[in-house]
Structures are given as C-alpha cells and as structure tokens.
Design a protein around this motif. Structure first.
Motif, PDB file in Angstrom:
ATOM      1  N   SER A   1     111.102  70.717  50.888  1.00 39.10           N
ATOM      2  CA  SER A   1     112.470  70.245  50.670  1.00 39.10           C
ATOM      3  C   SER A   1     113.376  70.767  51.774  1.00 39.10           C
ATOM      4  O   SER A   1     112.972  71.582  52.611  1.00 39.10           O
ATOM      5  CB  SER A   1     112.987  70.723  49.313  1.00 39.10           C
ATOM      6  OG  SER A   1     113.142  72.135  49.322  1.00 39.10           O
ATOM      7  N   ASP A   2     114.635  70.316  51.750  1.00 39.73           N
ATOM      8  CA  ASP A   2     115.612  70.772  52.738  1.00 39.73           C
ATOM      9  C   ASP A   2     115.878  72.269  52.632  1.00 39.73           C
ATOM     10  O   ASP A   2     116.155  72.938  53.629  1.00 39.73           O
ATOM     11  CB  ASP A   2     116.939  70.028  52.551  1.00 39.73           C
ATOM     12  CG  ASP A   2     116.827  68.536  52.820  1.00 39.73           C
ATOM     13  OD1 ASP A   2     115.761  68.102  53.308  1.00 39.73           O
ATOM     14  OD2 ASP A   2     117.800  67.812  52.539  1.00 39.73           O
ATOM     15  N   TYR A   3     115.795  72.806  51.404  1.00 46.81           N
ATOM     16  CA  TYR A   3     116.189  74.195  51.162  1.00 46.81           C
ATOM     17  C   TYR A   3     115.428  75.177  52.052  1.00 46.81           C
ATOM     18  O   TYR A   3     116.025  76.005  52.744  1.00 46.81           O
ATOM     19  CB  TYR A   3     115.973  74.548  49.684  1.00 46.81           C
ATOM     20  CG  TYR A   3     116.299  75.992  49.354  1.00 46.81           C
ATOM     21  CD1 TYR A   3     117.577  76.364  48.977  1.00 46.81           C
ATOM     22  CD2 TYR A   3     115.312  76.974  49.432  1.00 46.81           C
ATOM     23  CE1 TYR A   3     117.875  77.692  48.685  1.00 46.81           C
ATOM     24  CE2 TYR A   3     115.603  78.302  49.147  1.00 46.81           C
ATOM     25  CZ  TYR A   3     116.882  78.656  48.771  1.00 46.81           C
ATOM     26  OH  TYR A   3     117.179  79.969  48.493  1.00 46.81           O
ATOM     27  N   SER A   4     114.089  75.108  52.007  1.00 49.47           N
ATOM     28  CA  SER A   4     113.289  76.067  52.768  1.00 49.47           C
ATOM     29  C   SER A   4     113.464  75.887  54.275  1.00 49.47           C
ATOM     30  O   SER A   4     113.446  76.864  55.023  1.00 49.47           O
ATOM     31  CB  SER A   4     111.813  75.935  52.394  1.00 49.47           C
ATOM     32  OG  SER A   4     111.603  76.343  51.055  1.00 49.47           O
ATOM     33  N   ALA A   5     113.631  74.643  54.709  1.00 47.99           N
ATOM     34  CA  ALA A   5     113.851  74.385  56.136  1.00 47.99           C
ATOM     35  C   ALA A   5     115.143  75.053  56.600  1.00 47.99           C
ATOM     36  O   ALA A   5     115.187  75.696  57.661  1.00 47.99           O
ATOM     37  CB  ALA A   5     113.911  72.886  56.395  1.00 47.99           C
TER      38      ALA A   5
END
Length: 350
Positions: A183-187
C-alpha cells in the motif's frame, strides 16, 4: 540477452506444504532450495511469515533463517517479512541481532505491518501483551533500528535518568532493515525514514507504480542509505516446456482462488489433483480470480521467463527481482525435494 542486462535474482519462500507432505518434509525441501540457490548465485533468500495455513509452513522466519544460514555460505538470508504487529520490537531485535552474529553481513530484516493471519491467530500471538500495536508501527521501526545498532538504544524515564538496552552484547554489525508493503503507507514511511523498500507485487500487483513513485519521489536520504533502494517480487514458474509450466502453476492458482473466495484452505494440491478438481467444478468467480492472477505471473520455458524477468525489471527500473517460485508438484515426485521450484530457479539462473 546479455548477462549485464539481466537483473540480480533473489528468492521468496513460503515453505509450501502439499497434500500428504509433513512439515518436516516441506522444510527439508525448502532448505535444499536454499542450498542450491546459494550455489546458483541468487542474491538473497527470504522467508515469509504466515500462520495457521495448511499449505504454508513458514510460521517462524527467524528459525528458518538460522537453518538456512547454516546450510549456505554466500547468499543473504532474511525475512519477507516479519509481521511486526505480532511481536515485541525487542524480541524481533534480539532474534535478528543473534542471526547477524550467526551469519555476519548476510542477514536481512524485512518488516511488514499486516498480521499475516486471521483475527483469532492475531489475538493468540499478542496474548502475552505485546506493545506492537499497528498505530505505533513507525515508532517500533525506529526502536528496532536503535536496538540492533552497535550503540544500542537508550530508554529515558519521565522521572529522570536513562537505561541502556542492547539487542545483543558487543555487536559489530547489524542486519539490514527493509520495509515491506502493498500500500501507499509503507512506501511513504520507508521514504520518510530513508530505508530500503519492497512492494509485495507477488501478492496482488495493485498499486505498484503509485507505490514506487511515492517512495522514489518522497525519499529522504539517510546516512546508511543516501539513495532510494528497492526491488520487486514476482510469482514465476519455469519448466522445460510451456505446457509443463502451466500445469505446475495450477495448484498455486487454485489455492489463491480458495483464499480470495473464502473457501476452506487445504494443503496444496498436486498438479493431477488440481486438474481433476478443476474439471469437476464450475466456479466462475474462482476461474476469474485464477485468470487475473495468471496474467500477472511469469510462466513458461526458461528462455521465455528469463526474457519476461528482464522486461519486468527494465519497466520498473530495478536491478533485482525476487522470484517466488510457485511451481507445484506432480504425483510421485519426492516429498522432501521441491522439484518444480528447483527447476524454476535453475532455469532462471542459467
């Protein structure tokens, strides 16, 4: 294809368990794959963390990593990943600091934010009172980075005073920490912390380009990693013929369909069992899931899949691809040898 244009290859292993196979046989088969991946020149070998699944024996990455390190001499070994909400940050730090002492310079600590199982198992894993709640994930990443460092971490009390904590005494090196996610979060978190990052493309592939753009575009250089560093995972099956490769892909495709449709999970079918079951069933939803997944997998002869791997790496501008070898087994193949997975790795390394 020139060798210089071909990316470095690594391996992701869930330690699959097929029908009739014991956990001991499944682990023995995977450790044999580790040994041969080391000899074939693969860069790293990671074990995933999953729980309470009949077809997956990789419940404890640190244990498997220790065994893999003992059976190899060059390849990096690590987790892909440890699901941090299930564990205390100090326990993770101590385990991987010990692994770094066991195999200096060869340990990767890949960390994920998902639980890796169902809610019941998640509660059982956290029953001892772990502090690793999801909301504090960024803080716990920072804690682990400090704990595994040679300087250790310092606890500061609100009443005054400090207390030094080390994951292991007299450390001279530390495992390399990677953030994993789909997901966008970890990136974005990896970019903000200046850490290496891997998108779990083998799981779904949805959002890959956006995640890479967020990571690369928002990257804040760190002392250890002045430039963004990433690679990609992909499911692959290579065999002597395209027909054999498609057949060996079928058991894992059917397992994915069962997972996505909420059907009871079983040990991995053999190719013959999967063919028979597929012919007897009429499940349009499962077939649609399998068709969509197959489009994202790399399946074919060694030459075909090598070409696809090179194109995949070039498209997303990575110099390393982590192969999840999802080749199933035929009836009669040895239980303690992963014939199809080994064949995939041998053909792709050629």
């Amino acid at each position: 294809m020139s060798r210089s244009a071909y990316p470095a290859l690594s391996v992701l292993d869930l330690v699959p368990v097929r029908t009739g196979q014991t956990s001991a046989q499944a682990v023995a088969a995977s450790l044999d794959v580790v040994r041969q991946a080391d000899e074939l020149g693969y860069r790293r070998y990671w074990f995933a963390e999953h729980h309470n699944m009949p077809a997956v024996a990789s419940t404890t990455p640190p244990v498997l990593i220790a065994a893999a390190a003992a059976r190899s001499s060059r390849i990096r070994v690590g987790s892909g990943g440890v699901m941090l909400p299930n564990h205390s940050p100090l326990v993770v730090a101590e385990q991987f600091a010990a692994l770094e002492a066991l195999a200096p310079g060869r340990i990767d600590l890949g960390i994920g934010r998902a639980p890796g199982s169902d809610p019941v198992i998640t509660q059982l894993l956290r029953q001892s009172g772990t502090t690793s709640d999801v909301d504090r994930f960024p803080d716990h990443i920072r804690d682990i980075l400090s704990l595994v460092s040679t300087d250790g971490a310092t606890v500061r009390f609100t009443s005054g005073g400090t207390y030094d904590v080390h994951a292991t005494p007299a450390a001279v090196g530390a495992p390399e920490l990677w953030l994993l996610g789909s997901s966008d979060y970890s990136a974005q978190l990896a970019a903000s912390l200046g850490l290496p990052y891997v998108f779990a493309n083998h799981f779904s592939g949805e959002g890959l380009e956006r995640a890479l753009d967020l990571y690369r575009g928002g990257y804040r250089p760190s002392e250890a990693h002045p430039e963004p560093r990433t690679f990609l995972t992909i499911n692959a099956v290579a065999a002597a013929t395209a027909e054999e490769a498609e057949e060996r892909a079928l058991p894992q495709l059917r397992m994915m369909a069962r997972l996505r449709t909420g059907k009871p999970l079983t040990a991995l079918e053999t190719v013959e069992q999967a063919r028979t079951a597929l012919a007897a069933e009429a499940d349009a939803q499962a077939e649609a899931i399998m068709t969509a997944a197959r489009r994202r997998w790399l399946v074919g002869t060694g030459a075909d899949v090598r070409s696809q791997v090179a194109e995949f790496a070039a498209k997303y501008e990575v110099d390393e691809v982590m192969i999840s070898p999802v080749a199933g087994a035929f009836d009669g193949e040895p239980m303690d040898v992963a014939t199809g997975r080994l064949g995939t790795l041998e053909l792709l390394a050629a």
